[in-house]
Motif scaffolding. Structure first.
Motif, PDB file in Angstrom:
ATOM      1  N   ALA A 173       0.814  -1.213   0.000  1.00  0.00           N
ATOM      2  CA  ALA A 173       0.000   0.000   0.000  1.00  0.00           C
ATOM      3  C   ALA A 173       0.850   1.267   0.000  1.00  0.00           C
ATOM      4  O   ALA A 173       0.574   2.226  -0.739  1.00  0.00           O
ATOM      5  N   VAL A 174       1.889   1.289   0.808  1.00  0.00           N
ATOM      6  CA  VAL A 174       2.733   2.487   0.901  1.00  0.00           C
ATOM      7  C   VAL A 174       3.366   2.804  -0.443  1.00  0.00           C
ATOM      8  O   VAL A 174       3.449   3.973  -0.854  1.00  0.00           O
ATOM      9  N   GLN A 175       3.782   1.775  -1.178  1.00  0.00           N
ATOM     10  CA  GLN A 175       4.454   2.007  -2.463  1.00  0.00           C
ATOM     11  C   GLN A 175       3.517   2.624  -3.498  1.00  0.00           C
ATOM     12  O   GLN A 175       3.943   3.433  -4.325  1.00  0.00           O
ATOM     13  N   PHE A 176       2.253   2.239  -3.475  1.00  0.00           N
ATOM     14  CA  PHE A 176       1.288   2.867  -4.380  1.00  0.00           C
ATOM     15  C   PHE A 176       1.274   4.377  -4.170  1.00  0.00           C
ATOM     16  O   PHE A 176       1.300   5.156  -5.133  1.00  0.00           O
ATOM     17  N   ILE A 177       1.223   4.768  -2.928  1.00  0.00           N
ATOM     18  CA  ILE A 177       1.115   6.197  -2.624  1.00  0.00           C
ATOM     19  C   ILE A 177       2.424   6.911  -2.926  1.00  0.00           C
ATOM     20  O   ILE A 177       2.441   7.998  -3.502  1.00  0.00           O
TER      21      ILE A 177
END
Length: 378
Positions: free
Chosen positions: A97-101
């Motif tokens: 999830a963090v990488q998407f953002i």
């Protein structure tokens, strides 16, 4: 990018050529047909055409959005300098999830649990995540069922850390213009979307039509369309109708590397599955299933040499295959067309797929990186 003279791949006689003018033409034709924004689908190495070069080209042509399957594809595009909105359409793991953002990638949220994971990552970073809700209208793959989507929609609308940009589903049978399932899916999708009006929330961007929907079902075009295989000039199914003027973008060529006369009764290639009934001339072509040329074309495929079609004979090997040219002549380094045009003759992806017992999708995405790619304007 085209291979440089110093690149060992540039010495290889087999190569894929991608016609960027045809790619531009196809994008223009699709836009004129649908009259709404286009999300160009570039997953799976842009259907074998080359992820970054294709994305760069259609970005320059003004496509509104890109779609990929996996997080890593989106990251590669960002690292290559692509600035367009990019939707990752596949399912996600919470740890991603963090990488998407961080990479400014739009997220497919397919459940309440996934929504909570994205919210937590966004809050931790202090940045909103851009999300599209995935509604399952009949694929039974990922997404919340249309008949139970109301709580899912309400949670997304109420989210403090997610910017709800879109809502979408995927059509299972739109490649077939006669299938009744597409309109059933459209009805289910519209019913789910109606919940926004019921709760007084603004309607996000609705997108439903894949290549089949674009070709056959104008009711599904809604606010944006997602052309995949048709962007590259290939029809999604043998029963599909060419209702949009798209042209094949990819050609695959090699060269004759060896010539010999094979005597009657002498078998050719592994397994001795084929032998000529009379003395014949056979040439060898240096490409095989190790490159993605289907083994299913053994004694079933055709190639073009000097403007004539000749049969593939014997089993396709990992790195080579053989062609029976009968009493005709061919010389070493003569061009061999496996997909594409030569003179007045042509071999299409669709015809090759049919001969191999495969789908056109499998043929295109199977063409691997062992084959160098050239990008040209026709």
């Amino acid at each position: 990018m085209n291979a440089s003279p110093e690149d060992p791949l540039s010495q290889r006689p087999s190569r894929i050529r991608v016609d960027l003018d045809r790619l531009s033409h196809n994008l223009r034709s699709i836009r004129a047909h649908v009259g709404v924004p286009v999300m160009g689908i570039v997953k799976a190495n842009a259907y074998g055409h080359g992820l970054v070069p294709v994305a760069r080209h259609i970005q320059a042509q003004g496509v509104e959005q890109l779609g990929v399957a996996f997080l890593e594809e989106g990251i590669v595009l960002r690292q290559a300098g692509i600035t367009l909105p990019i939707l990752v359409m596949g399912g996600i793991f919470g740890r991603q999830a963090v990488q998407f953002i961080e990479h400014d990638l739009e997220v497919t949220v397919s459940s309440l649990d996934k929504l909570r994971q994205i919210e937590a990552a966004a809050e931790a970073l202090g940045r909103k995540a851009v999300i599209h809700l995935k509604i399952d209208t009949g694929m039974e793959r990922i997404g919340v069922h249309s008949y139970s989507a109301a709580p899912f929609i309400e949670a997304a609308v109420a989210s403090r850390w997610c910017e709800l940009k879109g809502i979408y589903s995927h059509l299972a049978c739109a490649d077939d213009p006669g299938s009744p399932m597409t309109l059933q899916q459209l009805e289910r999708f519209q019913e789910a979307c109606a919940h926004f009006e019921r709760i007084g929330a603004p309607m996000p961007l609705r997108h439903l039509a894949n290549s089949g929907g674009i070709l056959h079902f104008p009711q599904t075009h809604l606010d944006m369309v997602r052309p995949g295989i048709m962007l590259y000039g290939v029809l999604p199914d043998p029963v599909s109708r060419r209702t949009v003027d798209v042209k094949p973008v990819l050609s695959l060529t090699s060269q004759v590397i060896y010539f010999k006369v094979v005597k009657a009764g002498n078998p050719v290639s592994y397994g001795a599955t084929w032998a000529p009934t009379r003395n014949t001339r056979v040439v060898t072509v240096p490409i095989g299933y190790g490159d993605g040329y289907p083994r299913g074309l053994s004694s079933r495929g055709q190639v073009l040499i000097r403007g004539h079609a000749y049969p593939v004979v014997g089993r396709v090997c990992m790195d080579q295959f053989m062609v029976d040219i009968g009493d005709d002549s061919a010389w070493n380094e003569d061009e061999v067309v496996l997909i594409g045009e030569q003179g007045d003759a042509a071999i299409t992806v669709e015809s090759l797929a049919q001969a191999a017992g495969m789908s056109a999708y499998e043929v295109l995405v199977g063409l691997n990186l062992r084959i160098p790619r050239e990008y040209r304007y026709s």
